[in-house]
Design a protein around this motif. Structure first.
Motif, mmCIF file in Angstrom:
data_model
loop_
_atom_site.group_PDB
_atom_site.id
_atom_site.type_symbol
_atom_site.label_atom_id
_atom_site.label_comp_id
_atom_site.label_asym_id
_atom_site.label_seq_id
_atom_site.Cartn_x
_atom_site.Cartn_y
_atom_site.Cartn_z
ATOM 1 N N VAL A 50 -3.953 6.304 3.897
ATOM 2 C CA VAL A 50 -3.582 5.760 5.205
ATOM 3 C C VAL A 50 -2.467 6.675 5.710
ATOM 4 N N ALA A 51 -2.834 7.662 6.527
ATOM 5 C CA ALA A 51 -1.860 8.656 6.989
ATOM 6 C C ALA A 51 -2.508 9.591 7.996
ATOM 7 N N GLU A 52 -1.667 10.306 8.746
ATOM 8 C CA GLU A 52 -2.185 11.377 9.591
ATOM 9 C C GLU A 52 -2.604 12.556 8.732
ATOM 10 N N PHE A 53 -1.780 12.878 7.736
ATOM 11 C CA PHE A 53 -2.078 13.991 6.844
ATOM 12 C C PHE A 53 -1.677 13.614 5.430
ATOM 13 N N ALA A 54 -2.509 13.997 4.473
ATOM 14 C CA ALA A 54 -2.165 13.805 3.059
ATOM 15 C C ALA A 54 -2.861 14.884 2.250
ATOM 16 N N MET A 55 -2.240 15.251 1.136
ATOM 17 C CA MET A 55 -2.861 16.199 0.227
ATOM 18 C C MET A 55 -2.541 15.796 -1.201
ATOM 19 N N LEU A 56 -3.563 15.846 -2.037
ATOM 20 C CA LEU A 56 -3.435 15.560 -3.457
ATOM 21 C C LEU A 56 -3.944 16.777 -4.214
ATOM 22 N N THR A 57 -3.152 17.304 -5.142
ATOM 23 C CA THR A 57 -3.569 18.424 -5.966
ATOM 24 C C THR A 57 -3.814 17.921 -7.378
ATOM 25 N N ARG A 112 0.527 17.300 -7.501
ATOM 26 C CA ARG A 112 1.295 17.273 -6.255
ATOM 27 C C ARG A 112 0.664 16.257 -5.333
ATOM 28 N N ALA A 113 1.505 15.543 -4.593
ATOM 29 C CA ALA A 113 1.009 14.575 -3.608
ATOM 30 C C ALA A 113 1.939 14.609 -2.399
ATOM 31 N N ILE A 114 1.324 14.655 -1.220
ATOM 32 C CA ILE A 114 2.082 14.734 0.022
ATOM 33 C C ILE A 114 1.475 13.753 1.015
ATOM 34 N N VAL A 115 2.330 12.991 1.692
ATOM 35 C CA VAL A 115 1.905 12.105 2.775
ATOM 36 C C VAL A 115 2.769 12.411 3.984
ATOM 37 N N VAL A 116 2.135 12.653 5.127
ATOM 38 C CA VAL A 116 2.854 12.891 6.376
ATOM 39 C C VAL A 116 2.443 11.818 7.365
ATOM 40 N N ASN A 117 3.421 11.103 7.875
ATOM 41 C CA ASN A 117 3.221 10.018 8.840
ATOM 42 C C ASN A 117 2.140 9.054 8.354
ATOM 43 N N GLY A 118 2.417 8.444 7.227
ATOM 44 C CA GLY A 118 1.481 7.483 6.657
ATOM 45 C C GLY A 118 2.160 6.593 5.644
ATOM 46 N N THR A 119 1.372 5.694 5.048
ATOM 47 C CA THR A 119 1.943 4.713 4.132
ATOM 48 C C THR A 119 1.229 4.626 2.785
ATOM 49 N N LEU A 120 0.154 5.414 2.564
ATOM 50 C CA LEU A 120 -0.542 5.298 1.290
ATOM 51 C C LEU A 120 -1.342 6.547 0.939
ATOM 52 N N LEU A 121 -1.219 6.950 -0.326
ATOM 53 C CA LEU A 121 -2.104 7.929 -0.943
ATOM 54 C C LEU A 121 -2.305 7.394 -2.363
ATOM 55 N N GLU A 122 -3.550 7.065 -2.685
ATOM 56 C CA GLU A 122 -3.846 6.416 -3.964
ATOM 57 C C GLU A 122 -5.033 7.100 -4.630
ATOM 58 N N TYR A 123 -4.870 7.378 -5.933
ATOM 59 C CA TYR A 123 -5.943 7.992 -6.708
ATOM 60 C C TYR A 123 -5.844 7.464 -8.130
ATOM 61 N N GLY A 124 -6.810 6.644 -8.550
ATOM 62 C CA GLY A 124 -6.762 6.052 -9.886
ATOM 63 C C GLY A 124 -5.489 5.250 -10.067
ATOM 64 N N ASP A 125 -4.730 5.550 -11.124
ATOM 65 C CA ASP A 125 -3.468 4.846 -11.398
ATOM 66 C C ASP A 125 -2.299 5.395 -10.593
ATOM 67 N N PHE A 126 -2.498 6.514 -9.898
ATOM 68 C CA PHE A 126 -1.425 7.128 -9.118
ATOM 69 C C PHE A 126 -1.399 6.544 -7.710
ATOM 70 N N ALA A 127 -0.203 6.187 -7.246
ATOM 71 C CA ALA A 127 -0.053 5.700 -5.872
ATOM 72 C C ALA A 127 1.263 6.196 -5.288
ATOM 73 N N LEU A 128 1.199 6.733 -4.095
ATOM 74 C CA LEU A 128 2.369 7.138 -3.333
ATOM 75 C C LEU A 128 2.378 6.266 -2.083
ATOM 76 N N LYS A 129 3.441 5.444 -1.933
ATOM 77 C CA LYS A 129 3.506 4.476 -0.834
ATOM 78 C C LYS A 129 4.815 4.630 -0.066
ATOM 79 N N PRO A 130 4.890 5.627 0.810
ATOM 80 C CA PRO A 130 6.123 5.794 1.589
ATOM 81 C C PRO A 130 6.278 4.704 2.643
ATOM 82 N N SER A 131 7.507 4.499 3.050
ATOM 83 C CA SER A 131 7.769 3.573 4.152
ATOM 84 C C SER A 131 7.186 4.152 5.435
ATOM 85 N N PRO A 132 6.850 3.288 6.392
ATOM 86 C CA PRO A 132 6.336 3.807 7.670
ATOM 87 C C PRO A 132 7.344 4.752 8.321
ATOM 88 N N SER A 133 6.846 5.743 9.021
ATOM 89 C CA SER A 133 7.721 6.683 9.723
ATOM 90 C C SER A 133 8.523 5.950 10.778
#
Length: 188
Positions: free
Chosen positions: A117-124, A132-153
């Protein structure tokens, strides 16, 4: 890099370390570009298509070994997901014009769905897992047990900019203003 005026909505560098300094690039691996409609196009639709070009400037053997579109059950017409396989790792890139659209990407060697859930995200991913995981202007990047949940911009209007003190005044209260101190902040 030069792009014809008005033709590119979005240009993304992958695995890029160099900044705007003489002598760059040193480690930039590839560039993704997306087409845009002309400035005088009717309506709010700006992207011409979900066509994505991947360009890898290199000397000797290329690092990028394959590029593949990701699969998604439902997404807006201008949202795109792509996997870029390179020596030893794969970058999974999500790009959307919406920061609140939920996409569940599959395919291209993903063992689990990549939920974004983001404008841009990348998972390596490499043989060890998430590198590596990057979220730009978003609130979720999830893969298996890994989750990156930044606060809303944060959102607000810029009231003033003081270049001497390197400060920006917004018409909104930031919940954690200290998180922005001594960091690069991109405003749109």
């Amino acid at each position: 890099m030069t792009m014809p005026p008005g033709c590119t909505q979005e240009v993304i560098t992958g695995d890029a370390i160099p900044e705007l300094q003489p002598g760059n690039p040193e480690t930039m691996q590839y560039v993704l570009g997306r087409n845009a409609l002309p400035d005088d196009a009717a309506g709010d639709e700006r992207l011409f298509s979900t066509y994505t070009a991947v360009v890898e400037p290199h000397r000797g053997e290329a690092a990028v070994t394959a590029v593949e579109n990701l699969k998604v059950d439902a997404a807006s017409a201008e949202t795109v997901g792509v996997a870029i396989a390179r020596k030893g790792a794969t970058d999974y890139v999500h790009s959307s014009l919406s920061s609140d659209e939920r996409c569940k990407w599959t395919g291209a060697g993903l063992k689990h769905p990549l939920v974004v859930v983001a404008e841009f995200a990348m998972l390596t991913l490499d043989g060890r897992g998430v590198r590596r995981a990057i979220v730009v202007n978003g609130t979720l990047l999830e893969y298996g047990d890994f989750a990156l949940k930044p606060s809303p911009s944060p959102e607000g209007t810029v009231l003033s900019v003081d270049f001497a003190s390197n400060s920006i005044t917004l018409d909104a209260t930031l919940t954690q203003p200290e998180a922005f101190r001594n960091n690069v902040v991109m405003l749109g």
